[in-house]
Design a protein around this motif. Structure first.
Motif, short mmCIF file in Angstrom:
data_model
loop_
_atom_site.label_atom_id
_atom_site.label_comp_id
_atom_site.label_asym_id
_atom_site.label_seq_id
_atom_site.Cartn_x
_atom_site.Cartn_y
_atom_site.Cartn_z
N GLN A 143 0.85 -1.18 0.00
CA GLN A 143 0.00 0.00 0.00
C GLN A 143 0.89 1.23 0.00
O GLN A 143 1.58 1.48 0.96
CB GLN A 143 -0.88 0.01 1.25
CG GLN A 143 -2.02 -0.99 1.21
CD GLN A 143 -2.69 -1.14 2.57
OE1 GLN A 143 -2.05 -1.15 3.60
NE2 GLN A 143 -4.00 -1.29 2.57
N ASP A 177 1.39 -6.73 2.11
CA ASP A 177 0.37 -6.43 3.11
C ASP A 177 -1.00 -6.98 2.71
O ASP A 177 -1.50 -7.90 3.35
CB ASP A 177 0.29 -4.93 3.37
CG ASP A 177 0.44 -4.09 2.10
OD1 ASP A 177 0.08 -4.57 0.99
OD2 ASP A 177 0.93 -2.97 2.19
N VAL A 178 -1.58 -6.44 1.66
CA VAL A 178 -2.89 -6.92 1.22
C VAL A 178 -2.75 -7.33 -0.25
O VAL A 178 -1.68 -7.22 -0.83
CB VAL A 178 -3.97 -5.82 1.36
CG1 VAL A 178 -4.08 -5.38 2.81
CG2 VAL A 178 -3.67 -4.64 0.47
N ILE A 179 -3.85 -7.80 -0.83
CA ILE A 179 -3.79 -8.23 -2.22
C ILE A 179 -3.78 -7.00 -3.14
O ILE A 179 -4.60 -6.08 -2.98
CB ILE A 179 -4.99 -9.13 -2.58
CG1 ILE A 179 -5.03 -10.33 -1.63
CG2 ILE A 179 -4.89 -9.61 -4.02
CD1 ILE A 179 -6.23 -11.24 -1.84
N CYS A 215 -2.46 -0.68 -10.23
CA CYS A 215 -2.88 -1.72 -9.30
C CYS A 215 -4.33 -2.06 -9.59
O CYS A 215 -5.19 -1.17 -9.63
CB CYS A 215 -2.76 -1.24 -7.85
SG CYS A 215 -3.44 -2.44 -6.67
N ASP A 216 -4.63 -3.33 -9.82
CA ASP A 216 -6.00 -3.66 -10.20
C ASP A 216 -6.68 -4.61 -9.22
O ASP A 216 -7.48 -5.45 -9.63
CB ASP A 216 -6.02 -4.24 -11.61
CG ASP A 216 -7.38 -4.05 -12.28
OD1 ASP A 216 -7.58 -4.61 -13.36
OD2 ASP A 216 -8.23 -3.37 -11.68
N GLU A 217 -6.37 -4.49 -7.92
CA GLU A 217 -7.18 -5.17 -6.92
C GLU A 217 -7.34 -4.21 -5.76
O GLU A 217 -6.32 -3.74 -5.23
CB GLU A 217 -6.51 -6.48 -6.46
CG GLU A 217 -7.33 -7.25 -5.44
CD GLU A 217 -8.70 -7.68 -5.94
OE1 GLU A 217 -8.78 -8.28 -7.03
OE2 GLU A 217 -9.71 -7.41 -5.25
N LEU A 218 -8.56 -3.89 -5.41
CA LEU A 218 -8.83 -2.88 -4.38
C LEU A 218 -7.99 -3.13 -3.15
O LEU A 218 -8.05 -4.19 -2.54
CB LEU A 218 -10.31 -2.88 -4.03
CG LEU A 218 -10.77 -1.92 -2.93
CD1 LEU A 218 -10.38 -0.49 -3.24
CD2 LEU A 218 -12.28 -2.01 -2.75
N CYS A 219 -7.18 -2.12 -2.79
CA CYS A 219 -6.20 -2.33 -1.73
C CYS A 219 -6.26 -1.25 -0.66
O CYS A 219 -5.37 -1.15 0.17
CB CYS A 219 -4.79 -2.39 -2.34
SG CYS A 219 -4.34 -0.92 -3.29
N GLY A 220 -7.31 -0.43 -0.68
CA GLY A 220 -7.39 0.60 0.35
C GLY A 220 -7.76 1.94 -0.27
O GLY A 220 -8.01 2.05 -1.48
N ILE A 221 -7.73 2.99 0.56
CA ILE A 221 -8.30 4.26 0.14
C ILE A 221 -7.45 5.05 -0.84
O ILE A 221 -7.87 6.11 -1.29
CB ILE A 221 -8.65 5.15 1.35
CG1 ILE A 221 -7.40 5.38 2.21
CG2 ILE A 221 -9.77 4.52 2.16
CD1 ILE A 221 -7.64 6.35 3.35
N LEU A 222 -6.25 4.56 -1.16
CA LEU A 222 -5.49 5.23 -2.21
C LEU A 222 -5.24 4.28 -3.39
O LEU A 222 -4.31 4.48 -4.18
CB LEU A 222 -4.14 5.75 -1.68
CG LEU A 222 -4.22 6.95 -0.76
CD1 LEU A 222 -2.82 7.49 -0.49
CD2 LEU A 222 -5.07 8.08 -1.36
N HIS A 223 -6.09 3.29 -3.49
CA HIS A 223 -5.95 2.29 -4.55
C HIS A 223 -5.90 2.96 -5.92
O HIS A 223 -5.13 2.55 -6.81
CB HIS A 223 -7.13 1.32 -4.47
CG HIS A 223 -7.31 0.41 -5.63
ND1 HIS A 223 -6.35 -0.48 -6.04
CD2 HIS A 223 -8.34 0.25 -6.49
CE1 HIS A 223 -6.80 -1.17 -7.08
NE2 HIS A 223 -8.00 -0.74 -7.38
N HIS A 224 -6.69 4.02 -6.09
CA HIS A 224 -6.76 4.69 -7.39
C HIS A 224 -5.43 5.30 -7.78
O HIS A 224 -5.14 5.48 -8.96
CB HIS A 224 -7.84 5.78 -7.37
CG HIS A 224 -7.66 6.79 -6.27
ND1 HIS A 224 -8.00 6.52 -4.97
CD2 HIS A 224 -7.15 8.03 -6.28
CE1 HIS A 224 -7.72 7.58 -4.22
NE2 HIS A 224 -7.19 8.50 -4.99
N GLN A 225 -4.64 5.59 -6.75
CA GLN A 225 -3.40 6.33 -6.99
C GLN A 225 -2.20 5.40 -7.07
O GLN A 225 -1.06 5.84 -7.24
CB GLN A 225 -3.21 7.25 -5.78
CG GLN A 225 -2.54 8.54 -6.04
CD GLN A 225 -2.63 9.42 -4.80
OE1 GLN A 225 -3.71 9.88 -4.44
NE2 GLN A 225 -1.51 9.62 -4.15
#
Lengths: 357, 656
Positions: A143, A177-179, A215-225
């Motif tokens: 992340q 950390d996460v996917i 990044c193409d798997e939702l990974c938190g509130i800055l995933h878009h960035q």
């Protein structure tokens, strides 16, 4: 219910209707197919894997065009031609079904999907096949940034992915950390980055240019960035980039032992994914170059001098004194538990060594 | 009866009061236990990340749900049985309170429960729709708007991720409630039964949705959550407190599915009117039956997978935690060889468990709607349903095959590569029974005498929209093309088309179609046509727009995108289309609400349908069938002179 009108509707025989609607279906199929071919649907392809993928997609779009036309044309034709006129009270033509037709439209789609599956499996084999002389690249996702290692070239933690054109790649992908997911739309193929597992991806970029890993798997509130720059360059340019990176790593500033340990920690705990040491702006976190002693504006409007206490506090309580323009609730809050006091001091020493303003 | 007394007599009011008390008891109990164990506590709830009040909040929520169910009265008869008391089943409105109060508490009539399901479903549809409008405002142009930045210009996007997560799950809840509404209201009527097999279970199954949905809505305000409705760990294991309320809320909504499905199955198998063989049932009953089988057998898996993450959070279990950080692994060199686990829990296991329900779930969402299409086409085309038996069996086939395809959601997940091709074949196979339905619908329209009233407009619209949804499926089911399309907005376009075509349009068709039967009034036909003529083209723009921007590289679940993809125009079109759809739905609500008061009185059978429920007065009396109907013919023999479907008793009494 009254059972009038058991004869053909509108004076045309059933066969006539079918011929007309069949012709209309073919016409609409051609129109839709042409439309799909002449509108840009994808980013221009930039990998050899895009070949089989885009070809299969084109075939699928053709089938879609036909089936869409088939159902919609029949439907609209029926609604227009077999419409109840005002004042008319009768019923439609009475038939329950047609077993031959049912069997036909069960068998044909079954065969079509099996054939499609067969060609798709071939395509999958094509895009996942290993090549000789692959360039090994490791992709580590966290992340909210990617880091790239080139183990055979001795390059670690590059934040941009520089690749020689037409060179088959063997990517080793994981997360800490996460996917997450590694995807460049122009390259088409993607692979989830799963913590605890290393997954491989085959990729051969075949077009010079600049792209982005997204990044193409939702990974938190800055995933878009969560993006990284990709540059596909000529082999010679790649070689000089490699040499430059290796030289840069070797000829680093003379660090004290503490600062040396600190530098290694900032890599292994992932700090450098978000904080660069080159002075570039626009990263997930503020740059460290020249930060020590710098007058820093905070998100709450106050100004503070970035002394040792400030730097230490930023590691232990990341949300306490966030720099203006940077988001809070992004930097992990676990370093206080993860790192010993000595390790934190080492990191501070390293950051101090990056120059002051 | 005084205003206050009336209000406090309502089941829903008592439910919420008892629910709040339950929550306080649960919260207090856990806090006391923690004090005794020397753990950190807070007597006031905290919603900040990592707050020590999470266990107390979760147990509080659980007790709150139980409290609600006790307070609303959904368990009172069973508690009386446990004490050896008799509880005769009361029919009709309450004697000691105004008649309208029966809608707001436990009532055992399937007709009341059906309407309660449908109205609650529509309310949740509006909530989820509003969330969508909000985040579509963010997405209509590249760059973060002021909604998603803080005072110093930094991204503040957690509201966005909560909004998309809540939109997804609240829409799903709305669909389940709409499905429950249609099944509950129609199945007993269509088979000539007086009610469901288990009326008290039926009421319980409806009411458990209220605290469940409340928890999900509350989750937005108790910290929110950033995982999407799919809730994958490890992200969900570290998400804010809202995710726990999401997990718990879904658990109880799922329980409703399971309990409701028992009723549908038993009622269908055991309570059909004399002469009604399985193949003489209205086709919708087949659809509801197939749906119920899925609900009964699959829902447990989402309950399980969510419960496991909930407990992993509360008790530090390692179900899905690969413990990479704890093992000190930060570079690939430190990992075991590729394709081997480092140890600890397996995040991919969650995905298998989750999708084992969530794929069959989408067939729960669409099978009833497809049944509505099959049900309405014969009435408005005045011809038999083409290939009735094949259509009935296709619903069962879809239900069965639907269990064999789940891993097509996981082609790039990192699961074993060899699983991909078998799942691709099974996924493509679902197209076959689905195709049978489409061709049969065309066969039903062919040579008909078609009348384009509002229910028929929505039925035809449903077919074309579901066609788009269905046709955009194979590129996703095919692994090779899915490698590009997975987790892009193409997927969003695909499932919105299947959901609108398989549920929303048919549900609206059903609302208009049965409106005169339920209310005794006719809706306004002009406004109905206006609703349709706004909603269908807008939906086409929205769906094709989503599909296109996804193909052009727009990922799903992102608060922002860059201008370099060249999709800003498409995004603007999608947002505007969504607004038009919202306006059209408001027109429908206005129509249905106002017509209940000011609409013309409806005749008993305005559609000249052969169905059983149309042979009784509108609104339907408390006892639907004064004497048992006798089925003597086929349901859809429109156009066959002298054919009869059902013989009702000669003397019908109207009203109660």
């Amino acid at each position: 219910m009254d059972g009038s009108s058991n004869g053909p509707s509108n004076g045309l025989s059933n066969r006539r209707h079918l011929i007309i609607v069949g012709a209309l279906t073919l016409i609409v199929t051609v129109i839709v197919a042409l439309l799909l071919r002449n509108v840009q649907l994808f980013q221009p392809p930039a990998s050899t894997q895009a070949g089989p993928i885009d070809a299969l997609m084109a075939a699928e779009l053709l089938i879609i065009a036909f089936l869409f036309a088939l159902i919609v044309v029949f439907m609209i034709y029926s609604v227009v031609v077999f419409r109840r006129k005002p004042g008319e009270d009768g019923d439609g033509v009475h038939f329950h079904g047609n077993t031959k037709l049912e069997i036909t439209w069960t068998i044909i789609p079954l065969v079509v999907v099996l054939v499609l599956g067969f060609f798709a499996a071939q395509g999958l084999a094509d895009v996942t096949r290993a090549a000789d002389n692959e360039l090994k690249v490791e992709v580590i996702a966290q992340q909210f940034a990617f880091r790239f290692n080139y183990p055979d070239q001795g390059i670690e933690n590059s934040t941009e992915l520089v690749l020689p054109v037409d060179q088959p790649l063997h990517l080793y992908i994981t997360a800490v950390d996460v996917i997450h997911d590694f995807w460049v739309p122009e390259f088409r193929v993607k692979q989830d980055a799963v913590p605890g597992l290393v997954r491989e991806l085959r990729l051969t970029p075949n077009k010079l240019g600049e792209y982005k890993v997204r990044c193409d798997e939702l990974c938190g509130i800055l995933h878009h960035q969560m993006l990284a720059n990709v540059r596909v360059v000529e082999q010679s340019e790649f070689d000089s980039w490699v040499n430059g990176k290796v030289a840069e790593a070797a000829a680093g500033p003379q660090l004290s032992e503490a600062a040396q340990r600190g530098q290694e920690l900032t890599v292994s705990t992932g700090c450098t994914a978000c904080h660069n040491v080159t002075g570039e702006a626009g990263g997930i976190g503020p740059t460290w170059k020249g930060v020590f002693g710098h007058e820093t504006e905070l998100a709450d409007g106050s100004t503070v001098t970035a002394d040792e206490a400030y730097i230490k506090n930023s590691i232990l309580n990341p949300n306490a004194q966030v720099v203006a323009g940077y988001p809070s609730n992004v930097m992990p809050q676990t370093y206080a538990d993860q790192l010993t006091d000595e390790q934190i001091n080492d990191i501070v020493e390293y950051i101090k060594s990056l120059g002051s303003e | 009866m005084s205003r206050v007394k009336t209000l406090t007599s309502l089941g829903i009011v008592r439910g919420f009061a008892a629910g709040f008390a339950g929550w306080a008891i649960g919260y207090g109990l856990v806090t006391i236990l923690r004090v005794m164990m020397g753990l950190e506590v807070s007597w006031l709830p905290m919603t900040t990340q990592g707050a020590p009040t999470e266990p107390a909040m979760v147990v509080g929520a659980l007790f709150g749900v139980i409290g609600f169910m006790l307070g609303v009265g959904a368990m009172s008869d069973w508690l009386k049985w446990a004490q050896g008391q008799e509880t005769p089943l009361h029919h009709g409105p309450p004697q000691d309170r105004p008649a309208w109060t029966r809608w707001f508490g436990v009532d055992y009539s399937h007709k009341i429960i059906g309407v309660q399901y449908a109205v609650t479903g529509v309310i949740l549809l509006l909530v989820a729709g509003t969330l969508a409008i909000m985040f579509r405002f963010e997405l209509m142009a590249p760059g973060l708007s002021t909604l998603s930045t803080d005072a110093s210009g930094a991204p503040a996007t957690s509201w966005f991720y909560t909004a998309i997560s809540a939109h997804g799950i609240i829409m799903i809840a709305s669909i389940l409630l709409g499905v429950g509404g249609m099944s509950n209201y129609l199945v007993p009527l269509m088979i000539g039964a007086s009610d469901m097999a288990f009326p008290r279970l039926n009421a319980f199954a409806y009411w458990i949705n209220v605290p469940g949905a409340t928890l999900v809505v509350l989750a937005m305000f108790l910290g929110g959550w950033d995982t999407g409705w799919t809730g994958y760990p490890p992200l969900s294991a570290q998400a804010p407190l809202g995710v726990q309320f999401f997990f718990l809320g879904v658990f109880f909504i799922g329980l409703s599915s399971i309990l409701g499905s028992i009723n549908i199955i038993v009622t269908t198998l055991r309570m059909r009117a004399p002469g009604m063989s399985m193949f003489r049932m209205p086709i919708f009953v087949w659809a509801a039956f197939a749906t119920a089988i899925i609900q009964l057998t699959a829902t447990q898996l989402i309950g399980l997978s969510f419960l496991m993450v909930l407990i992993q959070r509360l008790m530090g279990m390692g179900f899905f935690d690969p413990r990479v950080a704890a093992l000190g692994i930060a570079t690939i060199e430190q990992m075991p060889p590729a394709d081997r686990w480092v140890g600890g829990g397996n995040p991919i296991l969650f995905q298998h468990l989750f999708w084992f329900y969530s794929h069959p779930a989408v067939y729960i969402f669409i099978l009833p709607g497809l049944g509505i299409i099959s049900e309405l086409l014969p009435v408005f085309a005045r011809k038999p349903l083409f290939g009735y038996k094949w259509i009935a069996m296709s619903s069962m086939a879809i239900a069965l095959v639907g269990f064999l395809v789940w891993a097509h959601h996981m082609f790039v997940s990192g699961m074993n590569y060899y699983l991909r091709v078998p799942f691709m074949y099974s996924t493509l196979l679902v197209a076959v029974p689905t195709g049978v339905k489409f061709f049969s619908w065309v066969g039903t329209l062919w040579q008909g005498k078609i009348d384009l009233k509002t229910p028929m407009l929505f039925t035809l619209g449903a077919i074309s929209v579901f066609l788009i949804g269905g046709l955009t499926g194979p590129p996703l089911g095919t692994v090779t093309t899915d490698l590009n399309l997975h987790d892009t907005y193409y997927v969003v376009g695909h499932f919105h088309a299947t959901m609108f075509g398989g549920f929303v349009f048919p549900f609206f068709a059903a609302l208009y179609y049965w409106y005169p039967k339920v209310t005794g009034k006719m809706y306004n036909e002009r406004l109905g046509q206006l609703h349709f003529s706004l909603m269908l083209p807008a939906f086409y723009v929205m769906s094709l727009g989503q599909i296109w921007v996804g193909m052009m590289g727009m990922r799903r679940r992102i608060a922002d995108y860059g201008p370099e993809l060249g999709i800003a125009g498409g995004q603007m079109a999608v947002t505007i289309a969504a607004l038009v759809i919202a306006v059209s739905v408001l027109i429908m609500l206005y129509n249905l609400i106002v017509s209940a008061r000011r609409g013309t009185v409806a005749v008993a059978n305005p559609w000249r349908s052969r169905g059983l429920e149309w042979q009784v007065p509108s609104p339907i009396p408390e006892v639907s069938y004064a004497t048992t109907p006798m089925v003597v013919g086929e349901p859809y023999d429109y156009g066959l002179a002298g054919s009869t479907y059902v013989r009702m008793a000669p003397a019908m009494t109207g009203g109660d």
